[in-house]
Structures are given as structure tokens and as C-alpha cells.
Design an enzyme around this catalytic site. Structure first.
Site, PDB file in Angstrom:
ATOM      1  N   ILE A  14       0.190  73.504  15.380  1.00 27.51           N
ATOM      2  CA  ILE A  14       0.230  74.818  14.726  1.00 27.51           C
ATOM      3  C   ILE A  14       0.205  75.928  15.780  1.00 27.51           C
ATOM      4  CG2 ILE A  14      -0.906  76.304  13.031  1.00 27.51           C
ATOM      5  CD1 ILE A  14      -2.136  73.626  11.869  1.00 27.51           C
ATOM      6  N   ASN A  37      -4.789  66.734  22.930  1.00 31.18           N
ATOM      7  CA  ASN A  37      -3.906  66.184  21.891  1.00 31.18           C
ATOM      8  C   ASN A  37      -2.550  66.889  21.913  1.00 31.18           C
ATOM      9  OD1 ASN A  37      -3.450  64.418  19.682  1.00 31.18           O
ATOM     10  ND2 ASN A  37      -3.765  66.097  18.245  1.00 31.18           N
ATOM     11  N   PHE A  86      -7.393  77.887  17.637  1.00 31.40           N
ATOM     12  CA  PHE A  86      -6.852  76.641  17.066  1.00 31.40           C
ATOM     13  C   PHE A  86      -7.511  75.403  17.666  1.00 31.40           C
ATOM     14  CE2 PHE A  86      -3.294  79.680  16.909  1.00 31.40           C
ATOM     15  CZ  PHE A  86      -2.890  79.562  15.595  1.00 31.40           C
ATOM     16  N   LYS A  90      -9.153  67.028  14.913  1.00 30.63           N
ATOM     17  CA  LYS A  90      -8.789  67.134  13.488  1.00 30.63           C
ATOM     18  C   LYS A  90      -8.568  65.807  12.761  1.00 30.63           C
ATOM     19  CE  LYS A  90      -3.854  67.256  14.250  1.00 30.63           C
ATOM     20  NZ  LYS A  90      -2.550  67.698  13.820  1.00 30.63           N
ATOM     21  N   SER A 130      -9.867  75.002   6.965  1.00 23.22           N
ATOM     22  CA  SER A 130      -9.100  73.939   6.309  1.00 23.22           C
ATOM     23  C   SER A 130      -9.461  73.798   4.839  1.00 23.22           C
ATOM     24  CB  SER A 130      -9.406  72.615   7.018  1.00 23.22           C
ATOM     25  OG  SER A 130      -8.843  71.534   6.313  1.00 23.22           O
ATOM     26  N   THR A 132      -9.785  71.171   3.550  1.00 24.76           N
ATOM     27  CA  THR A 132     -10.677  70.002   3.495  1.00 24.76           C
ATOM     28  C   THR A 132     -12.073  70.427   3.034  1.00 24.76           C
ATOM     29  OG1 THR A 132     -11.086  67.966   4.723  1.00 24.76           O
ATOM     30  CG2 THR A 132     -11.624  69.988   5.854  1.00 24.76           C
ATOM     31  N   TYR A 154     -15.500  65.769   9.982  1.00 27.90           N
ATOM     32  CA  TYR A 154     -14.536  66.818  10.340  1.00 27.90           C
ATOM     33  C   TYR A 154     -14.733  68.043   9.432  1.00 27.90           C
ATOM     34  CZ  TYR A 154     -10.140  69.390  10.326  1.00 27.90           C
ATOM     35  OH  TYR A 154      -9.198  70.395  10.359  1.00 27.90           O
ATOM     36  N   LYS A 158     -16.006  72.130  10.098  1.00 32.49           N
ATOM     37  CA  LYS A 158     -15.274  73.340   9.686  1.00 32.49           C
ATOM     38  C   LYS A 158     -16.182  74.221   8.817  1.00 32.49           C
ATOM     39  CE  LYS A 158     -11.306  72.741  11.682  1.00 32.49           C
ATOM     40  NZ  LYS A 158     -10.812  73.641  12.726  1.00 32.49           N
ATOM     41  N   LEU A 205       0.670  61.912   6.055  1.00 35.14           N
ATOM     42  CA  LEU A 205       1.891  61.438   5.396  1.00 35.14           C
ATOM     43  C   LEU A 205       3.178  61.909   6.088  1.00 35.14           C
ATOM     44  CD1 LEU A 205       3.342  60.099   3.005  1.00 35.14           C
ATOM     45  CD2 LEU A 205       3.048  62.226   1.728  1.00 35.14           C
TER      46      LEU A 205
HETATM   47  P1  NAD Z   1      -3.447  69.822  17.347  1.00 35.71           P
HETATM   48  O1  NAD Z   1      -4.310  68.682  17.728  1.00 35.71           O
HETATM   49  O2  NAD Z   1      -1.977  69.645  17.445  1.00 35.71           O
HETATM   50  O3  NAD Z   1      -3.843  71.114  18.180  1.00 35.71           O
HETATM   51  C1  NAD Z   1      -5.150  71.344  18.666  1.00 35.71           C
HETATM   52  C2  NAD Z   1      -5.022  71.779  20.116  1.00 35.71           C
HETATM   53  O4  NAD Z   1      -6.346  71.996  20.654  1.00 35.71           O
HETATM   54  C3  NAD Z   1      -4.343  70.732  20.998  1.00 35.71           C
HETATM   55  O5  NAD Z   1      -3.375  71.344  21.814  1.00 35.71           O
HETATM   56  C4  NAD Z   1      -5.491  70.170  21.830  1.00 35.71           C
HETATM   57  O6  NAD Z   1      -5.066  69.709  23.097  1.00 35.71           O
HETATM   58  C5  NAD Z   1      -6.413  71.378  21.928  1.00 35.71           C
HETATM   59  N1  NAD Z   1      -7.812  71.024  22.179  1.00 35.71           N
HETATM   60  C6  NAD Z   1      -8.553  70.060  21.581  1.00 35.71           C
HETATM   61  N2  NAD Z   1      -9.787  70.052  22.095  1.00 35.71           N
HETATM   62  C7  NAD Z   1      -9.846  71.045  23.025  1.00 35.71           C
HETATM   63  C8  NAD Z   1     -10.861  71.510  23.891  1.00 35.71           C
HETATM   64  N3  NAD Z   1     -12.081  70.968  23.910  1.00 35.71           N
HETATM   65  N4  NAD Z   1     -10.576  72.544  24.715  1.00 35.71           N
HETATM   66  C9  NAD Z   1      -9.331  73.105  24.728  1.00 35.71           C
HETATM   67  N5  NAD Z   1      -8.328  72.680  23.925  1.00 35.71           N
HETATM   68  C10 NAD Z   1      -8.590  71.668  23.083  1.00 35.71           C
HETATM   69  O7  NAD Z   1      -3.852  70.258  15.850  1.00 35.71           O
HETATM   70  P2  NAD Z   1      -3.174  71.295  14.871  1.00 35.71           P
HETATM   71  O8  NAD Z   1      -2.652  70.532  13.717  1.00 35.71           O
HETATM   72  O9  NAD Z   1      -2.291  72.211  15.605  1.00 35.71           O
HETATM   73  O10 NAD Z   1      -4.471  72.053  14.359  1.00 35.71           O
HETATM   74  C11 NAD Z   1      -4.907  73.283  14.907  1.00 35.71           C
HETATM   75  C12 NAD Z   1      -6.182  73.702  14.206  1.00 35.71           C
HETATM   76  O11 NAD Z   1      -5.946  73.809  12.799  1.00 35.71           O
HETATM   77  C13 NAD Z   1      -7.337  72.716  14.373  1.00 35.71           C
HETATM   78  O12 NAD Z   1      -8.535  73.460  14.519  1.00 35.71           O
HETATM   79  C14 NAD Z   1      -7.342  71.963  13.065  1.00 35.71           C
HETATM   80  O13 NAD Z   1      -8.621  71.476  12.728  1.00 35.71           O
HETATM   81  C15 NAD Z   1      -6.899  73.036  12.085  1.00 35.71           C
HETATM   82  N6  NAD Z   1      -6.263  72.506  10.876  1.00 35.71           N
HETATM   83  C16 NAD Z   1      -5.223  71.635  10.981  1.00 35.71           C
HETATM   84  C17 NAD Z   1      -4.637  71.107   9.836  1.00 35.71           C
HETATM   85  C18 NAD Z   1      -3.523  70.097   9.925  1.00 35.71           C
HETATM   86  O14 NAD Z   1      -3.332  69.351   8.963  1.00 35.71           O
HETATM   87  N7  NAD Z   1      -2.754  70.039  11.021  1.00 35.71           N
HETATM   88  C19 NAD Z   1      -5.094  71.526   8.574  1.00 35.71           C
HETATM   89  C20 NAD Z   1      -6.140  72.429   8.509  1.00 35.71           C
HETATM   90  C21 NAD Z   1      -6.725  72.921   9.662  1.00 35.71           C
HETATM   91  C1  WQD Z   2      -1.291  63.442   1.872  1.00 34.07           C
HETATM   92  C2  WQD Z   2      -1.040  62.500   0.703  1.00 34.07           C
HETATM   93  C3  WQD Z   2      -2.373  60.500   0.769  1.00 34.07           C
HETATM   94  C4  WQD Z   2      -0.530  58.884   4.417  1.00 34.07           C
HETATM   95  C5  WQD Z   2      -5.444  65.684   5.667  1.00 34.07           C
HETATM   96  C6  WQD Z   2      -6.861  65.971   6.047  1.00 34.07           C
HETATM   97  C7  WQD Z   2      -7.172  67.426   5.845  1.00 34.07           C
HETATM   98  C8  WQD Z   2      -6.145  68.332   6.526  1.00 34.07           C
HETATM   99  C9  WQD Z   2      -4.743  67.917   6.271  1.00 34.07           C
HETATM  100  C10 WQD Z   2      -7.011  69.180   8.608  1.00 34.07           C
HETATM  101  C11 WQD Z   2      -2.314  61.895   0.119  1.00 34.07           C
HETATM  102  C12 WQD Z   2      -0.920  60.161   0.918  1.00 34.07           C
HETATM  103  C13 WQD Z   2      -0.897  59.660   3.335  1.00 34.07           C
HETATM  104  C14 WQD Z   2       0.162  57.650   4.200  1.00 34.07           C
HETATM  105  C15 WQD Z   2       0.105  58.096   1.827  1.00 34.07           C
HETATM  106  N1  WQD Z   2      -6.297  68.342   7.943  1.00 34.07           N
HETATM  107  N2  WQD Z   2      -0.580  59.282   2.052  1.00 34.07           N
HETATM  108  N3  WQD Z   2       0.449  57.323   2.899  1.00 34.07           N
HETATM  109  O1  WQD Z   2      -5.312  63.784   3.143  1.00 34.07           O
HETATM  110  O2  WQD Z   2      -4.232  65.804   2.076  1.00 34.07           O
HETATM  111  O3  WQD Z   2      -5.229  66.007   4.300  1.00 34.07           O
HETATM  112  O4  WQD Z   2      -4.584  66.510   6.475  1.00 34.07           O
HETATM  113  O5  WQD Z   2      -7.744  70.030   8.225  1.00 34.07           O
HETATM  114  O6  WQD Z   2      -8.439  67.615   6.356  1.00 34.07           O
HETATM  115  O7  WQD Z   2      -7.724  65.198   5.235  1.00 34.07           O
HETATM  116  O8  WQD Z   2      -3.128  64.749   4.069  1.00 34.07           O
HETATM  117  O9  WQD Z   2      -1.033  63.802   4.912  1.00 34.07           O
HETATM  118  O10 WQD Z   2      -3.144  62.425   5.100  1.00 34.07           O
HETATM  119  O11 WQD Z   2      -2.109  62.795   2.851  1.00 34.07           O
HETATM  120  O12 WQD Z   2       0.377  57.747   0.684  1.00 34.07           O
HETATM  121  O13 WQD Z   2       0.493  56.914   5.128  1.00 34.07           O
HETATM  122  O14 WQD Z   2      -0.268  61.393   1.174  1.00 34.07           O
HETATM  123  O15 WQD Z   2      -3.042  59.565  -0.022  1.00 34.07           O
HETATM  124  O16 WQD Z   2      -2.119  61.774  -1.256  1.00 34.07           O
HETATM  125  P1  WQD Z   2      -4.528  65.005   3.292  1.00 34.07           P
HETATM  126  P2  WQD Z   2      -2.328  63.401   4.337  1.00 34.07           P
END
Ligand code: NAD
Ligand code: WQD
Length: 346
Positions: A14, A37, A86, A90, A130, A132, A154, A158, A205
Site C-alpha cells: 500500500i 517484507n 504504514f 500484517k 484495519s 480486522t 494482529y 491495531k 485470497l
Molecule cells: P506490507 O508488508 O507490504 O508493507 C509494510 C511495510 O513496512 C513493508 O515495506 C515492510 O518492509 C515495512 N516494515 C515492516 N516492519 C518494519 C519496521 N520494523 N521498520 C521499518 N519498516 C518496516 O503491507 P501493506 O499491505 O502495504 O500494509 C501496510 C499497512 O496497512 C500495515 O500497517 C498493515 O497492517 C495495514 N493494513 C493492511 C491491509 C492489507 O490487507 N494489506 C489491511 C488493513 C491494514
Molecule cells: C478473503 C476471503 C476467505 C484465501 C485479511 C486479514 C485482515 C486484513 C485483510 C490486514 C475470505 C477466502 C482466502 C484462500 C479463500 N489485513 N479465502 N481461499 O480474511 O478478509 O482479511 O486481510 O489488516 O486483517 O484478516 O482476507 O483475502 O484472507 O480472505 O477462500 O486461499 O477469501 O475465507 O472469505 P480477510 P483474505
């Protein structure tokens, strides 16, 4: 208005898309990332996409948000007006096995950052929260005032950071804070140059089914077809990562323009799609068959999670503009051109 911004975790999925959007808006960026990551290649491609002139407005500090020295170095690199935070861990399953690590990075890291912000008289923060936090929601679409009931470490981290930010914002005037609760971020930049590059087996997914479509994995496992949803599979609110990036831009602009406040907003589309709908949309976008088999429900899953995004629309003038077809088109452009993520391109 051009701002100097500190972007923690800016090389991640992101963060990298948001960096591109912020550079295009004319801001200057200091990215702090330890690449736990992610890959520096993502930032190189952000610079390639913006062109050489805008690229000079991005500085990179390789370091850990828990390190006082690394964070201080980032604040010394430019006079920072605001922070987009960010950086964090996660993976839900990993958080169950390593809760201390998640509390250390997600909560300890945020504390370190807040300390440095106060030291440098910077009190404007956008935090990656999130959906979540809502756990198993009683009400769908989910409004921000729904009870917070995270169900894994996790999610607890948050919730703890949101609590911390509320306390900090109340402790002295001047804090401008946005906690943005993302629903399910997916898709990629339409160029196919930036996208999500999970290490190891994807647990989410969208990256999993992308890898099945491109032939890296044989079959998608569908976690349950007996949920109380129209086709029995789980329903989620998938948000295109570029819509999410634009949501950050909008939140930042509102924080800077309006009097100090704490804004807590859902970022989602307000529309739910089932696993099987996503599979069908991805098959249409890619022209590839996605073999799947239905298996047992995954522990901790809920049937439906869909945002009520009306507060974000009212407060930010923002809404999602890209639907499932664009999500799958752009996700496929990324996955098909970069089957190994950023790995092969250094
Ligand atoms: P990501 O893992 O791709 O990005 C996180 C970044 O933080 C990475 O570049 C990683 O190298 C860096 N990082 C991790 N630990 C660190 C540390 N100790 N010091 C410096 N850098 C560090 O994840 P993302 O999907 O881009 O998510 C970004 C943020 O959004 C996270 O806080 C995550 O919890 C939150 N979020 C993500 C999702 C999702 O589904 N992707 C959903 C809701 C919230
Ligand atoms: C989506 C749907 C699964 C994988 C997660 C974290 C949440 C947030 C976003 C950070 C569900 C189904 C999944 C697979 C499947 N991250 N599924 N086969 O669970 O909504 O959210 O990511 O904040 O905290 O929990 O996302 O993509 O894992 O699942 O059928 O191999 O797909 O059951 O219905 P989720 P997901």
C-alpha cells in the site's frame, strides 16, 4: 500545497502505491523502511513511473521504526510536516505464533515514532488501521461506531494503536490524526509495474488466486461454501489499491486544512463480493481458468465484511472509483508481467 512527508513502510504494497500518488501530487517524501517484507525495487519503480524530476523528491532511509536513531535520521533528512505510518507486520496467522514480535513492531514501533514526532514538533499522522478491528460484525455494512472486537494478536495491536492515538490526541492540542480502517486492499497500479509481492505462500485470497491464474500454484482452496451468503462463500469489500492511495491523499489534505482533530474512517467500496465472484471476475480479466476446490472453513473467518464508507465520503469527498473488473485487470497486468514479484528484476 507541497508538503514534506515521512512515509514509514513506503516500500510495501500500500505504501508504494501511495508514494506514487503523493509524488504525483507534488509532495516531497522521506521513506523509512527496513525491507522486512518488501524490496527497494518497488521504490525504484515508483521513481521510474513518476519520471526523473519528481523522482528526486523521494529520499530513502533504510532503517527500523523501532530504532530511535533511524527515526531521528528520517526527521533530519527534511523538515517533516506529516507522517503516513504504514510500517508494520500484517500476517494474521504469524501474529498468533509470534505475538510479542507483533506488539513490538506494531505498537512499540508506533510509540517510537510518536516520540520522535513530538521531539520534532510534528503532530500530523495518518495511520494504517484495519477492518480486522470489527471481528465478527453484528451489522453489515459496518459503520465506524460498530464495536471493536479484534480476534487475533494482529487485530489487538491495531486496536491498541488506535487507543494510543486517541490518548495522545487528547493529551495536548495540535494533534491531527487520521486512523484509516482499510477493508480488503487488492489490485495493482494499472502500468503493471507496481503490485503486491507477498513472500512465500500468500495467505490472502487475491494474491493466491493471481498465482493460480499465472500457473505458479495448481488450485485455489475456497474456505467454505456453507456460509450464510448468497453463494455460500465468504463476502468481502475489495478496494483497489489506487483508490486506497487516493484516500490517503484526501485524508492528508483534510487534516492539514482543517483544525486539529482525530478522524477515524472506513476506507472501502461499500460493496461486497464473494470468493466465487472474484474467481469469475479474475478468469474474465485474465482469460485463464482458475481451478478451485471447496475445503473447510478457515478458523477465525466471518461470513461477510463490507464497509459503510459514507463517513469517508462526507468528510473527505472521497469514494472508490474502480470496481472488480479494474481490480482484476490491473492485478493480472501486474501478476502476468511479474510472476516472481520484484524478485527477478533487481
Ligand atoms: P506490507 O508488508 O507490504 O508493507 C509494510 C511495510 O513496512 C513493508 O515495506 C515492510 O518492509 C515495512 N516494515 C515492516 N516492519 C518494519 C519496521 N520494523 N521498520 C521499518 N519498516 C518496516 O503491507 P501493506 O499491505 O502495504 O500494509 C501496510 C499497512 O496497512 C500495515 O500497517 C498493515 O497492517 C495495514 N493494513 C493492511 C491491509 C492489507 O490487507 N494489506 C489491511 C488493513 C491494514
Ligand atoms: C478473503 C476471503 C476467505 C484465501 C485479511 C486479514 C485482515 C486484513 C485483510 C490486514 C475470505 C477466502 C482466502 C484462500 C479463500 N489485513 N479465502 N481461499 O480474511 O478478509 O482479511 O486481510 O489488516 O486483517 O484478516 O482476507 O483475502 O484472507 O480472505 O477462500 O486461499 O477469501 O475465507 O472469505 P480477510 P483474505
Amino acid at each position: 500545497m507541497s508538503l514534506q512527508l515521512l512515509i514509514t513502510g513506503g516500500a510495501g504494497f500500500i505504501g508504494s502505491h501511495t508514494c506514487l500518488s503523493l509524488l504525483e501530487a507534488g509532495h516531497g517524501l522521506v521513506v523509512l523502511d527496513n525491507f522486512a517484507n518488501s524490496s527497494p525495487e518497488a521504490l525504484r519503480r515508483v521513481q521510474e513511473l513518476t519520471g526523473p524530476q519528481a523522482a528526486t523528491r523521494l529520499q530513502l532511509i533504510r532503517g527500523d521504526i523501532r530504532s530511535r536513531e533511524a527515526v531521528a535520521q528520517a526527521f533530519r533528512a527534511a523538515p517533516i510536516d506529516a507522517v503516513l505510518h504504514f510500517a508494520g507486520l500484517k500476517a494474521v496467522g504469524e501474529s498468533v505464533r509470534q505475538p510479542q514480535r507483533y506488539w513490538d513492531v506494531n505498537v512499540g514501533g508506533t510509540l517510537q515514532l510518536l516520540k520522535a514526532m513530538a521531539d520534532h514538533n510534528c503532530r500530523t499522522l495518518v495511520f494504517s488501521s484495519s477492518a480486522t478491528l470489527y471481528g465478527f460484525p453484528d451489522q453489515v455494512p459496518i459503520p465506524e461506531k460498530a464495536p471493536l472486537r479484534p480476534i487475533n494478536p494482529y487485530g489487538h495491536t491495531k486496536a491498541a494503536v488506535e487507543r494510543l492515538l486517541t490518548d495522545v490526541a487528547a493529551s495536548e492540542p495540535g494533534w491531527r490524526v487520521a486512523a484509516l480502517r482499510y477493508f480488503n486492499p487488492v489490485g495493482a497500479h494499472p502500468s503493471g509495474r507496481l503490485g503486491e509481492a507477498p513472500s512465500g505462500t500468500p495467505s490472502n485470497l487475491f494474491p493466491y488466486l493471481s498465482q493460480v491464474a499465472v500457473g505458479l500454484r495448481p488450485t485455489l482452496q475456497v474456505f467454505g461454501a456453507d456460509w450464510p451468503t448468497p453463494d455460500g462463500t465468504g463476502v468481502r469489500d475489495y478496494i483497489h489499491v489506487m483508490d486506497l492511495a487516493e484516500g490517503h491523499r484526501a485524508a492528508l489534505e483534510v487534516l492539514v486544512r482543517e483544525p486539529p482533530q482525530l478522524l477515524t474512517l472506513n476506507l472501502g467500496s461499500g460493496r461486497g463480493h464473494s470468493v466465487l465472484e472474484l474467481v469469475a471476475a479474475f478468469e474474465a480479466a485474465s482469460g485463464r481458468a482458475i481451478p478451485y476446490q471447496v475445503v473447510a472453513r478457515r478458523p477465525g473467518d466471518s461470513p461477510t465484511s463490507v464497509a459503510d464508507p459514507s463517513l469517508a465520503t462526507a468528510r473527505l469527498g472521497w469514494r472508490t472509483r474502480r470496481g472488480l473488473a479494474e481490480i482484476c485487470r490491473d492485478g493480472w497486468a501486474w501478476q502476468s508481467a511479474n510472476p516472481q514479484g520484484y524478485g527477478e528484476a533487481h
